[in-house]
Design a protein around this motif. Structure first.
Motif, PDB file in Angstrom:
ATOM      1  N   LEU A  33     -95.179  -9.904  29.586  1.00 36.58           N
ATOM      2  CA  LEU A  33     -94.437  -9.988  30.843  1.00 36.58           C
ATOM      3  C   LEU A  33     -93.364 -11.067  30.783  1.00 36.58           C
ATOM      4  O   LEU A  33     -92.276 -10.907  31.362  1.00 36.58           O
ATOM      5  CB  LEU A  33     -95.401 -10.254  31.999  1.00 36.58           C
ATOM      6  CG  LEU A  33     -96.374  -9.127  32.345  1.00 36.58           C
ATOM      7  CD1 LEU A  33     -97.288  -9.542  33.489  1.00 36.58           C
ATOM      8  CD2 LEU A  33     -95.633  -7.846  32.701  1.00 36.58           C
ATOM      9  N   ALA A  34     -93.656 -12.166  30.103  1.00 35.26           N
ATOM     10  CA  ALA A  34     -92.657 -13.230  29.966  1.00 35.26           C
ATOM     11  C   ALA A  34     -91.450 -12.739  29.183  1.00 35.26           C
ATOM     12  O   ALA A  34     -90.294 -12.990  29.564  1.00 35.26           O
ATOM     13  CB  ALA A  34     -93.282 -14.440  29.277  1.00 35.26           C
ATOM     14  N   GLU A  35     -91.703 -12.022  28.092  1.00 31.69           N
ATOM     15  CA  GLU A  35     -90.599 -11.500  27.280  1.00 31.69           C
ATOM     16  C   GLU A  35     -89.787 -10.479  28.063  1.00 31.69           C
ATOM     17  O   GLU A  35     -88.547 -10.532  28.092  1.00 31.69           O
ATOM     18  CB  GLU A  35     -91.145 -10.860  26.000  1.00 31.69           C
ATOM     19  CG  GLU A  35     -90.051 -10.324  25.083  1.00 31.69           C
ATOM     20  CD  GLU A  35     -90.598  -9.719  23.799  1.00 31.69           C
ATOM     21  OE1 GLU A  35     -89.781  -9.322  22.950  1.00 31.69           O
ATOM     22  OE2 GLU A  35     -91.839  -9.651  23.646  1.00 31.69           O
ATOM     23  N   ALA A  36     -90.467  -9.558  28.741  1.00 31.51           N
ATOM     24  CA  ALA A  36     -89.764  -8.517  29.488  1.00 31.51           C
ATOM     25  C   ALA A  36     -89.005  -9.084  30.679  1.00 31.51           C
ATOM     26  O   ALA A  36     -87.936  -8.581  31.052  1.00 31.51           O
ATOM     27  CB  ALA A  36     -90.758  -7.442  29.956  1.00 31.51           C
ATOM     28  N   GLY A  37     -89.551 -10.152  31.283  1.00 30.77           N
ATOM     29  CA  GLY A  37     -88.937 -10.719  32.482  1.00 30.77           C
ATOM     30  C   GLY A  37     -87.997 -11.867  32.229  1.00 30.77           C
ATOM     31  O   GLY A  37     -87.439 -12.436  33.176  1.00 30.77           O
ATOM     32  N   GLY A  38     -87.847 -12.256  30.962  1.00 36.91           N
ATOM     33  CA  GLY A  38     -86.917 -13.328  30.636  1.00 36.91           C
ATOM     34  C   GLY A  38     -87.440 -14.727  30.910  1.00 36.91           C
ATOM     35  O   GLY A  38     -86.667 -15.678  31.018  1.00 36.91           O
ATOM     36  N   TYR A  39     -88.756 -14.876  31.000  1.00 31.07           N
ATOM     37  CA  TYR A  39     -89.321 -16.213  31.208  1.00 31.07           C
ATOM     38  C   TYR A  39     -89.550 -16.863  29.847  1.00 31.07           C
ATOM     39  O   TYR A  39     -90.291 -16.353  29.012  1.00 31.07           O
ATOM     40  CB  TYR A  39     -90.645 -16.123  31.968  1.00 31.07           C
ATOM     41  CG  TYR A  39     -91.340 -17.454  32.136  1.00 31.07           C
ATOM     42  CD1 TYR A  39     -90.776 -18.450  32.924  1.00 31.07           C
ATOM     43  CD2 TYR A  39     -92.552 -17.718  31.501  1.00 31.07           C
ATOM     44  CE1 TYR A  39     -91.405 -19.680  33.073  1.00 31.07           C
ATOM     45  CE2 TYR A  39     -93.190 -18.937  31.653  1.00 31.07           C
ATOM     46  CZ  TYR A  39     -92.615 -19.916  32.433  1.00 31.07           C
ATOM     47  OH  TYR A  39     -93.234 -21.131  32.576  1.00 31.07           O
ATOM     48  N   ASP A  40     -88.904 -18.003  29.598  1.00 33.41           N
ATOM     49  CA  ASP A  40     -88.972 -18.640  28.285  1.00 33.41           C
ATOM     50  C   ASP A  40     -89.704 -19.979  28.313  1.00 33.41           C
ATOM     51  O   ASP A  40     -89.530 -20.804  27.408  1.00 33.41           O
ATOM     52  CB  ASP A  40     -87.562 -18.833  27.718  1.00 33.41           C
ATOM     53  CG  ASP A  40     -86.689 -19.715  28.605  1.00 33.41           C
ATOM     54  OD1 ASP A  40     -87.179 -20.196  29.646  1.00 33.41           O
ATOM     55  OD2 ASP A  40     -85.504 -19.917  28.255  1.00 33.41           O
ATOM     56  N   GLY A  41     -90.563 -20.180  29.317  1.00 30.96           N
ATOM     57  CA  GLY A  41     -91.225 -21.470  29.443  1.00 30.96           C
ATOM     58  C   GLY A  41     -92.597 -21.567  28.820  1.00 30.96           C
ATOM     59  O   GLY A  41     -93.246 -22.615  28.915  1.00 30.96           O
ATOM     60  N   LEU A  42     -93.081 -20.505  28.167  1.00 35.17           N
ATOM     61  CA  LEU A  42     -94.427 -20.544  27.603  1.00 35.17           C
ATOM     62  C   LEU A  42     -94.513 -21.553  26.459  1.00 35.17           C
ATOM     63  O   LEU A  42     -93.566 -21.697  25.670  1.00 35.17           O
ATOM     64  CB  LEU A  42     -94.828 -19.165  27.078  1.00 35.17           C
ATOM     65  CG  LEU A  42     -94.973 -18.038  28.099  1.00 35.17           C
ATOM     66  CD1 LEU A  42     -95.386 -16.747  27.400  1.00 35.17           C
ATOM     67  CD2 LEU A  42     -95.976 -18.417  29.185  1.00 35.17           C
ATOM     68  N   PRO A  43     -95.638 -22.231  26.313  1.00 34.62           N
ATOM     69  CA  PRO A  43     -95.803 -23.177  25.206  1.00 34.62           C
ATOM     70  C   PRO A  43     -95.872 -22.497  23.842  1.00 34.62           C
ATOM     71  O   PRO A  43     -95.587 -23.107  22.818  1.00 34.62           O
ATOM     72  CB  PRO A  43     -97.109 -23.889  25.537  1.00 34.62           C
ATOM     73  CG  PRO A  43     -97.837 -22.980  26.466  1.00 34.62           C
ATOM     74  CD  PRO A  43     -96.786 -22.259  27.249  1.00 34.62           C
ATOM     75  N   THR A  44     -96.260 -21.217  23.816  1.00 34.23           N
ATOM     76  CA  THR A  44     -96.283 -20.415  22.595  1.00 34.23           C
ATOM     77  C   THR A  44     -96.256 -18.947  22.982  1.00 34.23           C
ATOM     78  O   THR A  44     -96.729 -18.583  24.061  1.00 34.23           O
ATOM     79  CB  THR A  44     -97.534 -20.709  21.740  1.00 34.23           C
ATOM     80  OG1 THR A  44     -97.568 -19.808  20.612  1.00 34.23           O
ATOM     81  CG2 THR A  44     -98.803 -20.516  22.557  1.00 34.23           C
ATOM     82  N   THR A  45     -95.714 -18.111  22.116  1.00 29.29           N
ATOM     83  CA  THR A  45     -95.707 -16.670  22.383  1.00 29.29           C
ATOM     84  C   THR A  45     -96.739 -15.936  21.523  1.00 29.29           C
ATOM     85  O   THR A  45     -96.750 -14.714  21.475  1.00 29.29           O
ATOM     86  CB  THR A  45     -94.311 -16.077  22.133  1.00 29.29           C
ATOM     87  OG1 THR A  45     -93.896 -16.378  20.801  1.00 29.29           O
ATOM     88  CG2 THR A  45     -93.299 -16.643  23.120  1.00 29.29           C
ATOM     89  N   ASP A  46     -97.591 -16.677  20.854  1.00 27.76           N
ATOM     90  CA  ASP A  46     -98.707 -16.100  20.127  1.00 27.76           C
ATOM     91  C   ASP A  46     -99.875 -15.987  21.106  1.00 27.76           C
ATOM     92  O   ASP A  46    -100.352 -16.999  21.638  1.00 27.76           O
ATOM     93  CB  ASP A  46     -99.086 -16.982  18.937  1.00 27.76           C
ATOM     94  CG  ASP A  46    -100.252 -16.419  18.147  1.00 27.76           C
ATOM     95  OD1 ASP A  46    -101.399 -16.527  18.635  1.00 27.76           O
ATOM     96  OD2 ASP A  46    -100.017 -15.877  17.057  1.00 27.76           O
ATOM     97  N   ALA A  47    -100.345 -14.767  21.367  1.00 28.19           N
ATOM     98  CA  ALA A  47    -101.334 -14.551  22.422  1.00 28.19           C
ATOM     99  C   ALA A  47    -102.619 -15.347  22.185  1.00 28.19           C
ATOM    100  O   ALA A  47    -103.164 -15.955  23.119  1.00 28.19           O
ATOM    101  CB  ALA A  47    -101.644 -13.061  22.551  1.00 28.19           C
ATOM    102  N   ALA A  48    -103.121 -15.346  20.943  1.00 25.76           N
ATOM    103  CA  ALA A  48    -104.361 -16.068  20.659  1.00 25.76           C
ATOM    104  C   ALA A  48    -104.185 -17.570  20.875  1.00 25.76           C
ATOM    105  O   ALA A  48    -105.033 -18.237  21.484  1.00 25.76           O
ATOM    106  CB  ALA A  48    -104.817 -15.782  19.232  1.00 25.76           C
ATOM    107  N   LYS A  49    -103.059 -18.086  20.391  1.00 22.98           N
ATOM    108  CA  LYS A  49    -102.789 -19.515  20.562  1.00 22.98           C
ATOM    109  C   LYS A  49    -102.548 -19.855  22.035  1.00 22.98           C
ATOM    110  O   LYS A  49    -102.918 -20.940  22.499  1.00 22.98           O
ATOM    111  CB  LYS A  49    -101.592 -19.934  19.715  1.00 22.98           C
ATOM    112  CG  LYS A  49    -101.846 -19.870  18.213  1.00 22.98           C
ATOM    113  CD  LYS A  49    -100.603 -20.279  17.427  1.00 22.98           C
ATOM    114  CE  LYS A  49    -100.873 -20.234  15.926  1.00 22.98           C
ATOM    115  NZ  LYS A  49     -99.662 -20.586  15.133  1.00 22.98           N
ATOM    116  N   LEU A  50    -101.946 -18.926  22.771  1.00 24.17           N
ATOM    117  CA  LEU A  50    -101.690 -19.170  24.181  1.00 24.17           C
ATOM    118  C   LEU A  50    -103.013 -19.257  24.956  1.00 24.17           C
ATOM    119  O   LEU A  50    -103.191 -20.135  25.811  1.00 24.17           O
ATOM    120  CB  LEU A  50    -100.813 -18.070  24.766  1.00 24.17           C
ATOM    121  CG  LEU A  50    -100.423 -18.247  26.239  1.00 24.17           C
ATOM    122  CD1 LEU A  50     -99.598 -19.514  26.438  1.00 24.17           C
ATOM    123  CD2 LEU A  50     -99.655 -17.020  26.750  1.00 24.17           C
TER     124      LEU A  50
END
Length: 359
Positions: A33-50
Protein backbone atom coordinates in the motif's frame (compact mmCIF):
# COMPACT_ATOMS: atom_id res chain seq x y z
CA UNK A 1 3.59 -26.99 25.89
CA UNK A 2 3.51 -29.90 23.46
CA UNK A 3 2.82 -29.30 19.80
CA UNK A 4 -0.46 -31.22 20.18
CA UNK A 5 -1.66 -28.74 22.79
CA UNK A 6 -0.53 -25.81 20.63
CA UNK A 7 -2.53 -27.19 17.72
CA UNK A 8 -5.50 -27.69 20.02
CA UNK A 9 -5.39 -24.04 21.13
CA UNK A 10 -5.22 -22.81 17.54
CA UNK A 11 -8.35 -24.82 16.79
CA UNK A 12 -10.36 -23.61 19.79
CA UNK A 13 -13.15 -21.10 19.08
CA UNK A 14 -12.16 -17.65 20.34
CA UNK A 15 -13.78 -14.30 20.99
CA UNK A 16 -11.96 -10.97 20.78
CA UNK A 17 -13.22 -7.68 22.21
CA UNK A 18 -10.13 -5.44 22.14
CA UNK A 19 -8.22 -5.29 18.86
CA UNK A 20 -7.10 -2.15 17.00
CA UNK A 21 -7.46 -2.16 13.22
CA UNK A 22 -4.42 0.07 12.70
CA UNK A 23 -2.41 -2.19 15.01
CA UNK A 24 -3.01 -5.41 13.10
CA UNK A 25 -1.95 -4.91 9.48
CA UNK A 26 0.10 -7.48 7.59
CA UNK A 27 3.64 -6.12 7.04
CA UNK A 28 3.49 -7.12 3.37
CA UNK A 29 0.26 -5.17 2.95
CA UNK A 30 1.85 -2.06 4.47
CA UNK A 31 4.72 -2.31 1.98
CA UNK A 32 2.37 -2.80 -0.99
CA UNK A 33 0.00 0.00 0.00
CA UNK A 34 2.88 2.37 0.71
CA UNK A 35 4.39 1.75 -2.73
CA UNK A 36 1.05 2.07 -4.52
CA UNK A 37 0.08 5.19 -2.56
CA UNK A 38 3.41 6.96 -2.77
CA UNK A 39 4.20 6.82 0.95
CA UNK A 40 7.99 6.75 1.35
CA UNK A 41 8.31 6.99 5.13
CA UNK A 42 8.68 3.29 5.98
CA UNK A 43 11.87 2.31 7.83
CA UNK A 44 12.28 -0.62 5.39
CA UNK A 45 10.38 -2.03 2.42
CA UNK A 46 11.33 -5.62 3.24
CA UNK A 47 8.14 -7.13 4.71
CA UNK A 48 9.90 -9.52 7.11
CA UNK A 49 12.24 -6.82 8.36
CA UNK A 50 9.35 -4.37 8.65
CA UNK A 51 7.38 -6.77 10.85
CA UNK A 52 10.43 -7.14 13.08
CA UNK A 53 10.87 -3.35 13.16
CA UNK A 54 7.32 -2.91 14.44
CA UNK A 55 7.89 -5.42 17.23
CA UNK A 56 11.27 -3.97 18.18
CA UNK A 57 9.90 -0.43 18.23
CA UNK A 58 6.99 -1.49 20.43
CA UNK A 59 9.41 -3.31 22.77
CA UNK A 60 11.90 -0.43 22.92
CA UNK A 61 10.53 1.23 26.02
CA UNK A 62 10.40 4.49 24.07
CA UNK A 63 6.94 6.02 23.83
CA UNK A 64 8.06 8.01 20.81
CA UNK A 65 9.10 4.90 18.90
CA UNK A 66 5.93 3.07 19.92
CA UNK A 67 3.73 5.90 18.65
CA UNK A 68 5.76 6.09 15.45
CA UNK A 69 4.63 2.60 14.54
CA UNK A 70 1.05 3.83 14.20
CA UNK A 71 2.17 6.73 12.02
CA UNK A 72 3.23 4.18 9.42
CA UNK A 73 0.15 1.95 9.58
CA UNK A 74 -2.29 4.88 9.55
CA UNK A 75 -0.43 6.43 6.60
CA UNK A 76 -1.54 3.54 4.38
CA UNK A 77 -5.16 3.63 5.58
CA UNK A 78 -6.30 6.88 3.95
CA UNK A 79 -8.38 5.78 0.95
CA UNK A 80 -11.51 3.68 0.72
CA UNK A 81 -9.64 0.99 -1.19
CA UNK A 82 -6.91 0.84 1.46
CA UNK A 83 -9.41 0.68 4.30
CA UNK A 84 -11.48 -2.03 2.64
CA UNK A 85 -8.40 -4.18 2.06
CA UNK A 86 -7.03 -3.75 5.59
CA UNK A 87 -10.43 -4.52 7.15
CA UNK A 88 -10.98 -7.55 4.95
CA UNK A 89 -7.55 -8.98 5.73
CA UNK A 90 -8.13 -8.34 9.44
CA UNK A 91 -11.30 -10.45 9.39
CA UNK A 92 -9.57 -13.20 7.42
CA UNK A 93 -6.53 -13.28 9.71
CA UNK A 94 -8.68 -13.50 12.82
CA UNK A 95 -10.84 -16.26 11.32
CA UNK A 96 -7.71 -18.24 10.40
CA UNK A 97 -6.71 -18.05 14.07
CA UNK A 98 -10.02 -19.54 15.22
CA UNK A 99 -11.70 -16.29 16.22
CA UNK A 100 -15.46 -16.66 15.71
CA UNK A 101 -16.49 -13.24 17.01
CA UNK A 102 -14.47 -10.03 17.05
CA UNK A 103 -15.00 -6.37 17.83
CA UNK A 104 -12.31 -4.37 16.06
CA UNK A 105 -11.85 -0.71 16.91
CA UNK A 106 -10.45 2.23 15.00
CA UNK A 107 -10.60 6.03 15.08
CA UNK A 108 -12.34 7.38 11.95
CA UNK A 109 -10.83 10.84 12.54
CA UNK A 110 -7.35 9.41 11.82
CA UNK A 111 -8.24 8.46 8.25
CA UNK A 112 -9.17 11.81 6.72
CA UNK A 113 -5.79 12.90 5.33
CA UNK A 114 -6.69 12.11 1.71
CA UNK A 115 -10.05 13.85 1.84
CA UNK A 116 -12.41 11.12 2.98
CA UNK A 117 -15.41 12.03 5.10
CA UNK A 118 -16.05 10.27 8.39
CA UNK A 119 -18.99 8.47 6.77
CA UNK A 120 -16.85 7.24 3.88
CA UNK A 121 -14.31 5.87 6.35
CA UNK A 122 -16.93 3.93 8.29
CA UNK A 123 -18.60 2.58 5.16
CA UNK A 124 -15.28 1.46 3.68
CA UNK A 125 -14.27 -0.39 6.85
CA UNK A 126 -17.71 -1.98 7.16
CA UNK A 127 -17.50 -3.16 3.54
CA UNK A 128 -14.06 -4.61 4.22
CA UNK A 129 -15.25 -6.55 7.24
CA UNK A 130 -18.19 -7.99 5.27
CA UNK A 131 -15.83 -9.02 2.46
CA UNK A 132 -13.46 -10.63 4.96
CA UNK A 133 -16.28 -12.54 6.63
CA UNK A 134 -17.42 -13.85 3.25
CA UNK A 135 -13.87 -14.77 2.20
CA UNK A 136 -13.56 -16.75 5.45
CA UNK A 137 -16.64 -18.80 4.69
CA UNK A 138 -18.67 -16.86 7.25
CA UNK A 139 -16.73 -18.55 10.05
CA UNK A 140 -16.39 -15.21 11.84
CA UNK A 141 -18.63 -12.30 12.79
CA UNK A 142 -16.83 -8.95 12.95
CA UNK A 143 -18.27 -5.77 14.40
CA UNK A 144 -16.65 -2.34 14.54
CA UNK A 145 -16.12 -0.06 17.51
CA UNK A 146 -15.67 3.60 16.61
CA UNK A 147 -12.98 5.25 18.70
CA UNK A 148 -12.59 8.92 19.59
CA UNK A 149 -9.17 10.20 20.63
CA UNK A 150 -8.97 11.48 24.20
CA UNK A 151 -6.88 14.52 23.28
CA UNK A 152 -9.17 15.64 20.44
CA UNK A 153 -12.59 17.27 20.38
CA UNK A 154 -14.55 14.95 18.10
CA UNK A 155 -15.98 12.53 20.65
CA UNK A 156 -19.62 13.62 20.34
CA UNK A 157 -19.37 13.58 16.54
CA UNK A 158 -17.89 10.07 16.61
CA UNK A 159 -20.54 8.94 19.10
CA UNK A 160 -23.25 10.20 16.74
CA UNK A 161 -21.54 8.28 13.95
CA UNK A 162 -21.61 5.08 16.01
CA UNK A 163 -25.36 5.49 16.58
CA UNK A 164 -25.99 6.27 12.92
CA UNK A 165 -24.26 3.07 11.77
CA UNK A 166 -25.23 0.72 14.60
CA UNK A 167 -27.48 -1.31 12.31
CA UNK A 168 -24.75 -1.57 9.68
CA UNK A 169 -21.99 -3.35 11.57
CA UNK A 170 -20.93 -0.79 14.20
CA UNK A 171 -21.40 -2.30 17.66
CA UNK A 172 -20.34 0.60 19.84
CA UNK A 173 -18.02 3.43 20.84
CA UNK A 174 -14.68 3.81 22.61
CA UNK A 175 -12.18 6.45 23.60
CA UNK A 176 -8.44 5.85 23.42
CA UNK A 177 -5.15 7.69 23.73
CA UNK A 178 -3.09 8.95 26.64
CA UNK A 179 -4.95 8.56 29.94
CA UNK A 180 -2.85 10.91 32.06
CA UNK A 181 -4.08 14.47 31.60
CA UNK A 182 -7.02 13.40 29.44
CA UNK A 183 -9.66 11.95 31.80
CA UNK A 184 -12.77 10.34 30.32
CA UNK A 185 -14.95 13.04 31.90
CA UNK A 186 -13.67 15.43 29.21
CA UNK A 187 -16.01 13.49 26.90
CA UNK A 188 -19.01 13.33 29.22
CA UNK A 189 -21.32 14.84 26.60
CA UNK A 190 -20.58 11.94 24.26
CA UNK A 191 -21.24 9.31 26.92
CA UNK A 192 -24.47 10.95 28.05
CA UNK A 193 -25.62 11.08 24.42
CA UNK A 194 -24.84 7.37 23.96
CA UNK A 195 -26.77 6.45 27.08
CA UNK A 196 -29.79 8.42 25.90
CA UNK A 197 -29.59 6.54 22.59
CA UNK A 198 -29.33 3.12 24.27
CA UNK A 199 -25.92 2.66 22.63
CA UNK A 200 -22.99 0.56 23.83
CA UNK A 201 -19.56 1.88 24.79
CA UNK A 202 -16.31 0.85 26.37
CA UNK A 203 -13.54 3.10 27.68
CA UNK A 204 -9.77 2.62 27.73
CA UNK A 205 -9.03 2.96 31.45
CA UNK A 206 -6.65 1.56 34.04
CA UNK A 207 -3.75 0.78 31.71
CA UNK A 208 -1.18 3.58 31.90
CA UNK A 209 -3.09 5.43 34.61
CA UNK A 210 -4.53 4.02 37.81
CA UNK A 211 -7.68 3.77 39.84
CA UNK A 212 -8.95 7.35 39.27
CA UNK A 213 -9.21 6.60 35.54
CA UNK A 214 -11.22 3.46 36.20
CA UNK A 215 -13.46 5.21 38.73
CA UNK A 216 -14.27 8.07 36.35
CA UNK A 217 -14.91 5.68 33.45
CA UNK A 218 -17.44 3.70 35.45
CA UNK A 219 -19.02 6.08 37.94
CA UNK A 220 -19.05 9.30 35.93
CA UNK A 221 -19.23 8.05 32.35
CA UNK A 222 -21.13 4.76 32.73
CA UNK A 223 -18.71 2.48 30.88
CA UNK A 224 -20.10 -0.98 30.20
CA UNK A 225 -16.61 -2.45 29.81
CA UNK A 226 -13.06 -1.35 30.62
CA UNK A 227 -10.34 -1.38 27.98
CA UNK A 228 -7.44 -3.07 29.81
CA UNK A 229 -8.48 -2.25 33.40
CA UNK A 230 -5.34 -3.97 34.66
CA UNK A 231 -4.74 -1.38 37.36
CA UNK A 232 -7.86 -2.48 39.24
CA UNK A 233 -5.38 -4.74 41.03
CA UNK A 234 -4.13 -1.60 42.85
CA UNK A 235 -7.38 -1.71 44.84
CA UNK A 236 -6.63 -5.18 46.19
CA UNK A 237 -4.44 -5.33 49.31
CA UNK A 238 -2.31 -8.15 50.68
CA UNK A 239 -2.62 -10.11 47.44
CA UNK A 240 -2.17 -13.83 47.84
CA UNK A 241 -2.50 -13.85 51.62
CA UNK A 242 -5.31 -14.71 54.01
CA UNK A 243 -5.67 -10.99 54.67
CA UNK A 244 -6.39 -10.24 51.00
CA UNK A 245 -9.11 -7.64 50.66
CA UNK A 246 -10.86 -5.91 47.78
CA UNK A 247 -11.30 -2.16 48.02
CA UNK A 248 -14.64 -0.56 47.28
CA UNK A 249 -13.91 0.04 43.59
CA UNK A 250 -12.52 -3.44 42.94
CA UNK A 251 -15.47 -4.98 44.77
CA UNK A 252 -17.88 -2.89 42.71
CA UNK A 253 -16.24 -3.94 39.44
CA UNK A 254 -16.41 -7.60 40.42
CA UNK A 255 -19.91 -7.45 41.90
CA UNK A 256 -21.32 -5.68 38.84
CA UNK A 257 -19.52 -8.11 36.49
CA UNK A 258 -17.93 -5.24 34.57
CA UNK A 259 -15.83 -6.88 31.85
CA UNK A 260 -12.10 -6.24 31.74
CA UNK A 261 -10.62 -6.28 28.22
CA UNK A 262 -7.16 -7.52 29.21
CA UNK A 263 -4.20 -7.65 26.80
CA UNK A 264 -1.27 -9.49 28.43
CA UNK A 265 1.49 -9.09 25.82
CA UNK A 266 0.64 -5.45 25.18
CA UNK A 267 0.80 -4.74 28.92
CA UNK A 268 4.35 -6.07 29.04
CA UNK A 269 5.35 -3.66 26.29
CA UNK A 270 3.78 -0.64 27.98
CA UNK A 271 5.11 -1.53 31.42
CA UNK A 272 1.69 -2.24 32.94
CA UNK A 273 2.95 -5.73 33.88
CA UNK A 274 6.37 -7.33 34.32
CA UNK A 275 5.76 -10.82 32.93
CA UNK A 276 3.01 -13.14 31.78
CA UNK A 277 3.59 -15.30 34.85
CA UNK A 278 2.99 -12.38 37.22
CA UNK A 279 0.42 -10.51 35.13
CA UNK A 280 -2.61 -9.57 37.28
CA UNK A 281 -4.94 -11.33 34.82
CA UNK A 282 -4.36 -14.69 36.50
CA UNK A 283 -5.06 -13.43 40.00
CA UNK A 284 -8.14 -11.57 38.77
CA UNK A 285 -9.25 -14.80 37.09
CA UNK A 286 -8.87 -16.67 40.37
CA UNK A 287 -10.92 -13.97 42.11
CA UNK A 288 -13.59 -14.43 39.40
CA UNK A 289 -13.56 -10.95 37.96
CA UNK A 290 -15.12 -10.97 34.49
CA UNK A 291 -11.86 -10.98 32.57
CA UNK A 292 -11.39 -11.47 28.85
CA UNK A 293 -8.22 -12.14 26.87
CA UNK A 294 -7.37 -9.89 23.92
CA UNK A 295 -4.63 -8.97 21.46
CA UNK A 296 -4.70 -5.13 21.45
CA UNK A 297 -2.22 -4.60 18.57
CA UNK A 298 -1.33 -7.83 16.79
CA UNK A 299 1.33 -6.29 14.58
CA UNK A 300 3.14 -4.36 17.30
CA UNK A 301 3.05 -7.27 19.74
CA UNK A 302 3.70 -9.95 17.12
CA UNK A 303 0.76 -11.80 18.57
CA UNK A 304 -2.57 -13.50 17.98
CA UNK A 305 -5.34 -14.83 20.17
CA UNK A 306 -3.78 -18.29 20.00
CA UNK A 307 -0.43 -16.90 21.11
CA UNK A 308 -1.97 -14.99 24.03
CA UNK A 309 -3.71 -18.16 25.16
CA UNK A 310 -0.55 -20.24 24.72
CA UNK A 311 1.45 -17.80 26.83
CA UNK A 312 -1.09 -17.98 29.65
CA UNK A 313 -1.00 -21.80 29.56
CA UNK A 314 2.79 -21.97 29.28
CA UNK A 315 3.77 -19.29 31.76
CA UNK A 316 0.80 -18.77 34.09
CA UNK A 317 -0.55 -22.30 34.47
CA UNK A 318 -3.89 -21.79 32.72
CA UNK A 319 -5.97 -24.78 31.64
CA UNK A 320 -8.27 -25.30 28.67
CA UNK A 321 -11.15 -24.90 31.11
CA UNK A 322 -9.80 -21.43 31.98
CA UNK A 323 -9.68 -20.56 28.28
CA UNK A 324 -13.26 -21.76 27.86
CA UNK A 325 -14.37 -19.59 30.79
CA UNK A 326 -12.79 -16.38 29.49
CA UNK A 327 -14.12 -17.05 26.00
CA UNK A 328 -17.67 -17.37 27.31
CA UNK A 329 -17.02 -14.21 29.37
CA UNK A 330 -16.14 -12.38 26.16
CA UNK A 331 -19.29 -13.44 24.35
CA UNK A 332 -21.44 -12.59 27.37
CA UNK A 333 -19.82 -9.13 27.30
CA UNK A 334 -20.06 -8.56 23.55
CA UNK A 335 -22.04 -5.63 22.19
CA UNK A 336 -24.46 -8.00 20.44
CA UNK A 337 -28.14 -8.71 21.06
CA UNK A 338 -28.72 -11.34 23.74
CA UNK A 339 -30.09 -13.99 21.39
CA UNK A 340 -27.05 -13.69 19.11
CA UNK A 341 -24.65 -13.97 22.05
CA UNK A 342 -26.49 -17.01 23.36
CA UNK A 343 -26.41 -18.70 19.96
CA UNK A 344 -22.62 -18.25 19.67
CA UNK A 345 -22.08 -19.66 23.17
CA UNK A 346 -24.40 -22.65 22.77
CA UNK A 347 -23.78 -23.49 19.12
CA UNK A 348 -20.07 -22.71 18.71
CA UNK A 349 -18.12 -22.02 21.92
CA UNK A 350 -19.39 -24.81 24.17
CA UNK A 351 -19.32 -27.55 21.51
CA UNK A 352 -15.83 -26.50 20.41
CA UNK A 353 -14.39 -26.63 23.91
CA UNK A 354 -16.31 -29.76 24.85
CA UNK A 355 -14.78 -31.55 21.87
CA UNK A 356 -11.28 -30.35 22.79
CA UNK A 357 -11.62 -31.30 26.43
CA UNK A 358 -13.09 -34.70 25.58
CA UNK A 359 -10.18 -35.44 23.31
Amino acid sequence: MSEDVRTEIRQLPKALLHDHLDGGLRPATIVELAEAGGYDGLPTTDAAKLGQWFRDAADSGSLERYLETFDHSVAVMQTQEQLRRVASECAQDLAADGVVYAEVRYAPEQHLQAGLTLEQVVEAVNAGFRAGEQASGDRIVVRALLTAMRHAAKSTEIAQLAVRYRNEGVAGFDIAGAEAGFPPTRHLDAFEYLQRENAHFTIHAGEAFGLPSIWEAIQWCGAERLGHGVRIVDDITDIGTRAEKLGLLAAYVRDRRIPLEMCPSSNLQTGAADSIATHPITHLKDLRFRITVNTDNRLMSGTSMSREMQLLVDEAGWTVEDLRWVTINAIKSAFLPFDERLAIIEDIIKPGYDAAMAG
